[in-house]
Write a protein that holds these residues in place. Structure first.
Motif, PDB file in Angstrom:
ATOM      1  N   LEU A 108      54.373  32.842  48.758  1.00 27.77           N
ATOM      2  CA  LEU A 108      52.700  32.850  49.102  1.00 27.77           C
ATOM      3  C   LEU A 108      52.348  32.124  50.230  1.00 27.77           C
ATOM      4  CD1 LEU A 108      50.090  31.918  47.740  1.00 27.77           C
ATOM      5  CD2 LEU A 108      51.287  29.377  47.871  1.00 27.77           C
ATOM      6  N   GLY A 109      53.354  31.759  51.212  1.00 21.62           N
ATOM      7  CA  GLY A 109      52.866  32.077  52.500  1.00 21.62           C
ATOM      8  C   GLY A 109      52.375  32.831  52.915  1.00 21.62           C
ATOM      9  N   GLY A 110      52.831  34.349  53.264  1.00 24.14           N
ATOM     10  CA  GLY A 110      52.467  35.786  53.886  1.00 24.14           C
ATOM     11  C   GLY A 110      51.234  36.092  52.967  1.00 24.14           C
ATOM     12  N   LEU A 111      50.827  35.191  52.073  1.00 23.25           N
ATOM     13  CA  LEU A 111      49.205  35.570  51.767  1.00 23.25           C
ATOM     14  C   LEU A 111      48.145  35.048  53.508  1.00 23.25           C
ATOM     15  CD1 LEU A 111      48.783  35.856  48.476  1.00 23.25           C
ATOM     16  CD2 LEU A 111      48.413  37.533  49.657  1.00 23.25           C
ATOM     17  N   SER A 112      48.882  34.096  54.105  1.00 23.25           N
ATOM     18  CA  SER A 112      48.478  33.297  55.423  1.00 23.25           C
ATOM     19  C   SER A 112      47.361  32.569  54.990  1.00 23.25           C
ATOM     20  CB  SER A 112      48.388  34.713  56.483  1.00 23.25           C
ATOM     21  OG  SER A 112      49.289  35.007  57.092  1.00 23.25           O
ATOM     22  N   VAL A 161      36.328  36.228  47.454  1.00 24.04           N
ATOM     23  CA  VAL A 161      38.183  36.149  47.095  1.00 24.04           C
ATOM     24  C   VAL A 161      38.677  36.785  48.496  1.00 24.04           C
ATOM     25  CG1 VAL A 161      39.973  37.073  45.481  1.00 24.04           C
ATOM     26  CG2 VAL A 161      37.724  36.984  44.603  1.00 24.04           C
ATOM     27  N   ASP A 162      39.791  35.220  48.925  1.00 23.53           N
ATOM     28  CA  ASP A 162      40.596  35.633  50.056  1.00 23.53           C
ATOM     29  C   ASP A 162      41.710  36.178  49.631  1.00 23.53           C
ATOM     30  OD1 ASP A 162      38.573  34.205  51.788  1.00 23.53           O
ATOM     31  OD2 ASP A 162      39.583  32.519  50.398  1.00 23.53           O
ATOM     32  N   ALA A 163      42.686  36.415  48.568  1.00 26.56           N
ATOM     33  CA  ALA A 163      43.583  36.805  48.226  1.00 26.56           C
ATOM     34  C   ALA A 163      44.165  37.241  46.602  1.00 26.56           C
ATOM     35  CB  ALA A 163      44.856  36.333  48.558  1.00 26.56           C
ATOM     36  N   ILE A 164      45.216  37.921  46.143  1.00 26.58           N
ATOM     37  CA  ILE A 164      44.864  38.728  44.944  1.00 26.58           C
ATOM     38  C   ILE A 164      46.729  38.280  45.021  1.00 26.58           C
ATOM     39  CG2 ILE A 164      45.122  40.018  43.087  1.00 26.58           C
ATOM     40  CD1 ILE A 164      42.741  41.944  44.884  1.00 26.58           C
ATOM     41  N   TYR A 165      46.695  37.389  43.629  1.00 27.15           N
ATOM     42  CA  TYR A 165      47.672  37.327  42.515  1.00 27.15           C
ATOM     43  C   TYR A 165      48.575  38.361  41.651  1.00 27.15           C
ATOM     44  CZ  TYR A 165      52.249  34.937  41.348  1.00 27.15           C
ATOM     45  OH  TYR A 165      53.949  34.397  40.498  1.00 27.15           O
ATOM     46  N   ASP A 166      48.483  39.283  41.476  1.00 24.03           N
ATOM     47  CA  ASP A 166      49.144  40.129  40.844  1.00 24.03           C
ATOM     48  C   ASP A 166      50.315  39.852  39.897  1.00 24.03           C
ATOM     49  OD1 ASP A 166      49.959  41.847  38.649  1.00 24.03           O
ATOM     50  OD2 ASP A 166      48.046  43.689  39.740  1.00 24.03           O
ATOM     51  N   ARG A 167      50.502  38.830  39.067  1.00 22.00           N
ATOM     52  CA  ARG A 167      52.056  38.452  38.980  1.00 22.00           C
ATOM     53  C   ARG A 167      53.078  39.396  37.200  1.00 22.00           C
ATOM     54  NH1 ARG A 167      55.963  37.450  34.179  1.00 22.00           N
ATOM     55  NH2 ARG A 167      53.955  35.611  33.714  1.00 22.00           N
ATOM     56  N   ALA A 168      51.077  39.787  36.595  1.00 22.53           N
ATOM     57  CA  ALA A 168      51.691  40.474  34.976  1.00 22.53           C
ATOM     58  C   ALA A 168      50.455  41.274  34.725  1.00 22.53           C
ATOM     59  CB  ALA A 168      51.439  39.364  33.761  1.00 22.53           C
ATOM     60  N   ALA A 169      49.633  41.346  36.045  1.00 19.26           N
ATOM     61  CA  ALA A 169      48.497  42.315  35.616  1.00 19.26           C
ATOM     62  C   ALA A 169      48.996  44.496  35.560  1.00 19.26           C
ATOM     63  CB  ALA A 169      47.514  41.938  36.714  1.00 19.26           C
TER      64      ALA A 169
END
Length: 215
Positions: free
Chosen positions: A30-34, A117-125
């Motif tokens: 997660l930290g990689g998204l700053s 939106v500042d970041a996207i987290y795509d785990r299952a899309a």
């Protein structure tokens, strides 16, 4: 893919894609998204993932998109939140404080619906969509979120050994879909077949979990 397929999965509680814990790769990368506290993370096809509660605990606002109304209802119940429900052009918007989920057709979402939106987290899309839909989905993510950075998790295996979903998406396809808009950094590639007996039972002989940072 026919929406009925996913509605039936939720109604029948066939939720092999739902993890009973926060995804360890989210915690690790997660930290990689700053991101800074108060910024907003978008989770496409979010289900009722426990990752949302984790992101909220870290001080982020969360916007999700999910087809199943049962999934969204279960999500808010698990967080002990009573949402305000209002219609939008693709379904219903569930909102409580720093959590908003758009229930309905993700392809009907517009940038104005999401605001910033500042970041996207795509785990299952991405891995939930067949090949014929992935390019449309990727274009939609780019325009919907103004090229916000992504933490993307995919699965990779021999697609001839098993029908999806989840579908196999390797690094080459990630680059084909996103190279024109992002710098793509592979962060991890790990064999996980020993931890996924259902895949082995269905004939898969090698299963990798990949993590990419798109900036």
């Amino acid at each position: 893919m026919d929406p009925t397929f996913w509605h039936q999965k939720w109604q029948n509680s066939e939720l092999g894609f739902h993890l009973p814990q926060v995804h360890p790769l989210l915690k690790r990368y997660l930290g990689g998204l700053s991101l800074e506290a108060g910024q907003t993370v978008f989770l496409p096809l979010c289900g009722k993932t426990l990752d949302i509660g984790y992101l909220l605990e870290q001080g982020f606002s969360v916007i999700g998109a999910e087809l199943s109304d049962k999934a969204v209802t279960d999500l808010f119940a698990s967080l002990n939140r009573q949402p305000d429900i209002t219609p939008w052009q693709g379904g219903n918007r569930y909102r409580h404080g720093d959590l908003t989920v758009f229930q309905g057709d993700i392809f009907l979402l517009q940038p104005d619906d999401l605001e910033a939106v500042d970041a996207i987290y795509d785990r299952a899309a991405l891995v939930a969509l067949p090949d014929s839909m992935r390019e449309r989905y990727a274009r939609h993510m780019v325009t919907l979120n103004d090229k916000a950075p992504q933490l993307l998790i995919t699965l990779e295996y021999d697609q001839q050994q098993m029908d999806g979903p989840p579908f196999s998406v390797g690094e080459q396809q990630v680059r084909t879909l996103y190279d024109n808009d992002y710098r793509i950094a592979p962060l991890s590639r790990k064999m996980i077949l020993d931890h996924e007996p259902v895949f082995r039972e269905r004939g898969v002989t090698a299963l990798y979990e990949n993590v990419f940072l798109l900036t």
